[in-house]
Design an enzyme around this catalytic site. Structure first.
Site, PDB file in Angstrom:
ATOM      1  N   GLU A   1      -9.243   6.400   7.942  1.00  0.00           N
ATOM      2  CA  GLU A   1      -7.809   6.612   7.761  1.00  0.00           C
ATOM      3  C   GLU A   1      -7.427   7.899   7.040  1.00  0.00           C
ATOM      4  O   GLU A   1      -6.442   8.551   7.435  1.00  0.00           O
ATOM      5  CB  GLU A   1      -7.207   5.417   6.997  1.00  0.00           C
ATOM      6  CG  GLU A   1      -7.241   4.124   7.770  1.00  0.00           C
ATOM      7  CD  GLU A   1      -6.920   2.933   6.884  1.00  0.00           C
ATOM      8  OE1 GLU A   1      -5.906   2.266   7.136  1.00  0.00           O
ATOM      9  OE2 GLU A   1      -7.690   2.674   5.929  1.00  0.00           O
TER      10      GLU A   1
ATOM     11  N   ARG B   1       0.831  -1.209   0.000  1.00  0.00           N
ATOM     12  CA  ARG B   1       0.000   0.000   0.000  1.00  0.00           C
ATOM     13  C   ARG B   1       0.864   1.258   0.000  1.00  0.00           C
ATOM     14  O   ARG B   1       0.472   2.275  -0.561  1.00  0.00           O
ATOM     15  CB  ARG B   1      -0.956   0.001   1.193  1.00  0.00           C
ATOM     16  CG  ARG B   1      -1.974   1.130   1.161  1.00  0.00           C
ATOM     17  CD  ARG B   1      -3.016   0.991   2.252  1.00  0.00           C
ATOM     18  NE  ARG B   1      -4.132   0.152   1.862  1.00  0.00           N
ATOM     19  CZ  ARG B   1      -5.318   0.617   1.479  1.00  0.00           C
ATOM     20  NH1 ARG B   1      -5.530   1.913   1.403  1.00  0.00           N
ATOM     21  NH2 ARG B   1      -6.291  -0.209   1.164  1.00  0.00           N
TER      22      ARG B   1
END
Length: 803
Positions: A729, A319
């Site tokens: 997030e 990621r």
């Protein structure tokens, strides 16, 4: 508008309301895992036997002295494991290791009648080691080529041609720190065995299904013999996605062997020394720009500090690669990832899950090179934004939908924050104050929403309607304070067309909703909301048929709004309670199992290509700081944020998430300085910041003096539940603006055009040394010396972060 995103008449979603457990939280009535100990008879207490050496083979483990301690019932060792001696999904985390891999590694557990008895018993256990060499820092790991796991490579365009076409080329390195989750509730589990030999575990876990799976394989059982429940968590932030499993397995093993309930609850020091952190990273990079300051090529290697085992380091690193572009189009790129194996705790998921680390690299690069290009950092960033309608894709090949929102949120921050006027005021202030400087910076974010592993993008729910019209929801998501349960109540009430007080939510349990994904990746509301909506739609369809028969109309003409079923164009109506009562006597099923899977995802991990994300969340933030030139101390004067959450399911919850995420990100970037003993002495590998007294957390004094948060309007997300977007997030990365403002403030102490090196975290100490560096460059330029060449930028922060 898609069926999933369309909102009915008078929806409960979109209404600001407090957290469903807010009153319980503030009155102390909310129950957490460890509170249940005092409601459980004859509970035993587990205490770890930690070895305070960094690495070594166990040559002797003597438990007899512990058994002689009054109150000690049993010592758990590898000989007691009936199944698989492993607490991880990669089978590289032995529950009872034969080799100590980090300072504080638990090698056995003592069960006592009291916690004090267990503690004294643990202290009595004798462990002998054959000590082995250890690797502590990222630089040591890189030098020793100590790596494990996959090594992804992301390539797009022609990197060599990109650099050949570049007018300006810079290279450098950047190392930045890890971060402690510091959730208020430490790791906790309570296990007992019922009369049918079923194992029941209360666990503070973000992933009950995986906790169930790990416990089952440790005990040599099938999953249907193990039930895991999570009431709520006192914070998680990713730290309870993978790491609770081993603690739950210890409790379950102890309960199985003794026939008594067993409690595991780490104290703060144990939690800090035994559980994983956010991955620290090292980046080597080279970047090229054209004459106008547009990125032409990027070549980078990102090395994450995985710690002693893999845990989630592979997807975290992947990621990071996927987010190194942030909001910027990079036509030619080669980015490699690798995971360092060090003798520290196994680093794990943390809010953002590698995204913040990847994005920090590109933001640091742009902040460093903007003065060398003769551009204002804001202008350099804007010139490189993804542009709509040009067919631009990420370096891994995913098109960027709604790219216009990157500039839109930025422009709204500029307008609402009065940025142009404030920059003039700051220039005047700095001219009049030689020892105190202010600066203002804006940064944006583009964060992908979905699990990189496609299979995780699914969820289930079980919704029950009782004869009196009340509704009970079960879903697979866990509540860690983020407001997921509040949103699920709103989704259910909206879909069924009833008032919120008719709906209650049950604790998350694996025997109600199986095979759930972790509550992580900011996807809790998307996935579980889709599943709850699906189950409620099944029930509503059945009830509309019943209502139609009672009202003498077609089901397609019936609407249920505010708990009343009505036929379009008619005065006839049927109250919800009466409708449900009638349905029961007509033998209509009043329960439904819902399921949701995110459509349109595909990902090839080997080629590192595809579309792993359902959509991107966008945001922009401006921070104004003031820095003291004598000490490096600073304050955040003002923050302005505009953030894209689609059409918010619960605006008050979402604004709170934006505020909390931003502050946690600012903590990571400016305050939270984790330090390890890197000496060759007897305490090598020991975590030095083992408490809040030595590990600085954000507090009220670090909060922005003025804090403005705005949710982007008219931002419906097609194909997401009721048009909403994830919020957990993405806001954390908005805090980049604070660090960039500190960089610019430090630069103000020197001549124009100076590239400022700034450590991460940018503690007051780090800011002071950045100012000193700027002053040295000013001395060089004012004297006979020659200004240093900034084309090669080498930033070594290890002296600060690992001292």
């Amino acid at each position: 508008m898609s069926h999933l995103s369309e909102r009915p008449e008078k929806p409960v979603v979109g209404v600001s309301m407090p957290h469903e457990s807010a009153v319980l939280h503030v009155t102390g009535a909310a129950l957490y895992t460890d509170d249940l100990v005092y409601r459980t008879k004859d509970t035993l207490h587990a205490y770890p036997v930690q070895v305070m050496k960094t690495r070594g083979r166990i040559t002797a483990l003597r438990t007899e002295p512990a058994l002689a301690v009054p109150g000690v019932v049993r010592v758990l060792t590898v000989a007691d494991v009936p199944g698989v001696n492993d607490a991880g999904m990669k089978h590289d985390e032995p529950l009872f290791p034969d080799e100590v891999m980090f300072h504080g590694h638990a090698v056995a557990w003592v069960l006592g009648e009291t916690l004090e008895a267990a503690r004294l018993g643990a202290a009595a256990v004798e462990v002998e080691l054959d000590e082995l060499p250890s690797v502590i820092t990222l630089k040591e790991a890189i030098a020793a080529e100590s790596f494990h796991g996959a090594r992804p490579l992301m390539v797009t365009g022609d990197i060599d041609a990109g650099f050949a076409d570049s007018t300006h080329v810079f290279s450098g390195e950047f190392q930045f720190s890890d971060q402690e989750h510091f959730y208020l509730e430490t790791h906790a589990a309570l296990a007992y065995i019922d009369e049918a030999e079923q194992v029941f575990i209360q666990s503070s876990t973000q992933h009950p299904s995986e906790t169930q799976e790990i416990v089952a394989h440790v005990l040599g059982l099938h999953s249907h013999e193990v039930t895991v429940q999570c009431l709520r968590m006192g914070g998680g932030f990713g730290g309870k996605e993978m790491q609770p499993h081993g603690f739950a397995a210890i409790a379950a093993l102890g309960a199985k062997l003794t026939g008594r309930p067993v409690r595991v609850r780490l104290n703060r020091t144990q939690d800090l020394t035994m559980s994983g952190k956010r991955h620290g990273f090292h980046a080597d990079w080279k970047i090229g720009f054209d004459a106008d300051g547009r990125i032409q090529a990027l070549d980078a290697t990102l090395t994450s500090d995985g710690g002693w085992s893999l845990d989630l380091s592979e997807p975290v690193t992947a990621r990071a690669l996927c987010h190194i572009d942030n909001t910027y189009w990079i036509p030619n790129a080669r980015v490699a990832g690798r995971i360092a194996q060090t003798n520290k705790v196994s680093n794990t998921a943390f809010r953002g899950f590698g995204g913040p680390q990847g994005m920090l690299v590109i933001e640091d690069i742009l902040g460093r090179v903007a003065p060398l290009l003769g551009l204002d950092p804001m202008e350099l960033r804007k010139r490189n934004f993804y542009q709509p309608g040009l067919g631009q894709a990420t370096p891994y090949g995913q098109p960027v939908p709604q790219a216009e929102r990157i500039a839109a949120v930025w422009q709204q921050v500029e307008n609402d924050g009065g940025i142009a006027d404030r920059k003039r005021e700051i220039a005047a202030f700095n001219a009049a104050h030689p020892h105190t400087k202010r600066a203002l910076a804006i940064t944006g974010i583009k964060f992908g929403i979905s699990f990189n592993l496609t299979a995780f993008n699914q969820a289930g729910a079980l919704v029950l309607i009782y004869k009196d019209g009340s509704v009970l929801i079960n879903h697979g998501g866990t509540e860690m304070g983020q407001g997921l349960h509040t949103k699920m109540l709103q989704v259910a009430a909206t879909t069924l067309g009833i008032p919120l007080h008719k709906v209650r939510l049950a604790p998350t349990r694996t025997d109600k909703v199986p095979n759930t994904s972790a509550t992580a990746a900011s996807s809790g509301a998307d996935l579980n909301g889709g599943a709850v909506k699906n189950a409620c739609e099944q029930l509503r369809t059945r009830l509309l048929q019943v209502a139609a028969s009672q009202l003498g109309s077609n089901a397609s003409d019936v609407r249920i709004v505010d708990g009343v079923a009505r036929t379009l164009g008619s005065d006839k109506e049927l109250a919800w309670d009466d409708l449900v009562h009638t349905a029961y006597f007509q033998r209509v099923q009043l329960s439904a199992s819902g399921h949701y899977r995110t459509e349109g995802l595909h990902w090839d991990a080997k080629s590192f290509r595809g579309s792993p994300f359902k959509y991107f969340s966008y945001g922009a933030a401006a921070a104004e700081v003031e820095v003291d030139g004598f000490t490096g101390a600073y304050r955040i004067r003002r923050v302005d944020i505009v953030h894209d959450v689609g059409d918010s399911l619960s605006p008050m919850i979402d604004i709170g998430q934006v505020e909390g995420g931003f502050v946690q990100g600012a903590g990571w970037l400016t305050l939270e300085d984790m330090r390890w003993d890197t000496s060759d002495g007897p305490n090598r590998g020991r975590l030095l910041t083992q408490a809040a007294s030595t590990y600085k957390l954000p507090s009220f004094s670090e909060m922005p003096e003025e804090f403005n948060v705005t949710l982007m309007e008219n931002a419906t997300e097609e194909g997401a539940v009721y048009g909403s977007k994830a919020v957990g997030e993405p806001p954390l990365m908005l805090a980049f603006c604070v660090r960039e403002a500190l960089r610019q403030a430090a630069a103000s102490f020197g001549p124009a055009g100076v590239s400022v090196e700034l450590a991460a975290p940018a503690t007051p100490e780090a800011v002071f040394w950045a100012i000193e560096s700027v002053r040295e460059k000013a001395d060089v330029r004012s004297g006979d010396g020659q200004a240093p060449d900034d084309s090669e930028i080498r930033t070594d922060t290890s002296a600060l972060s690992n001292a």
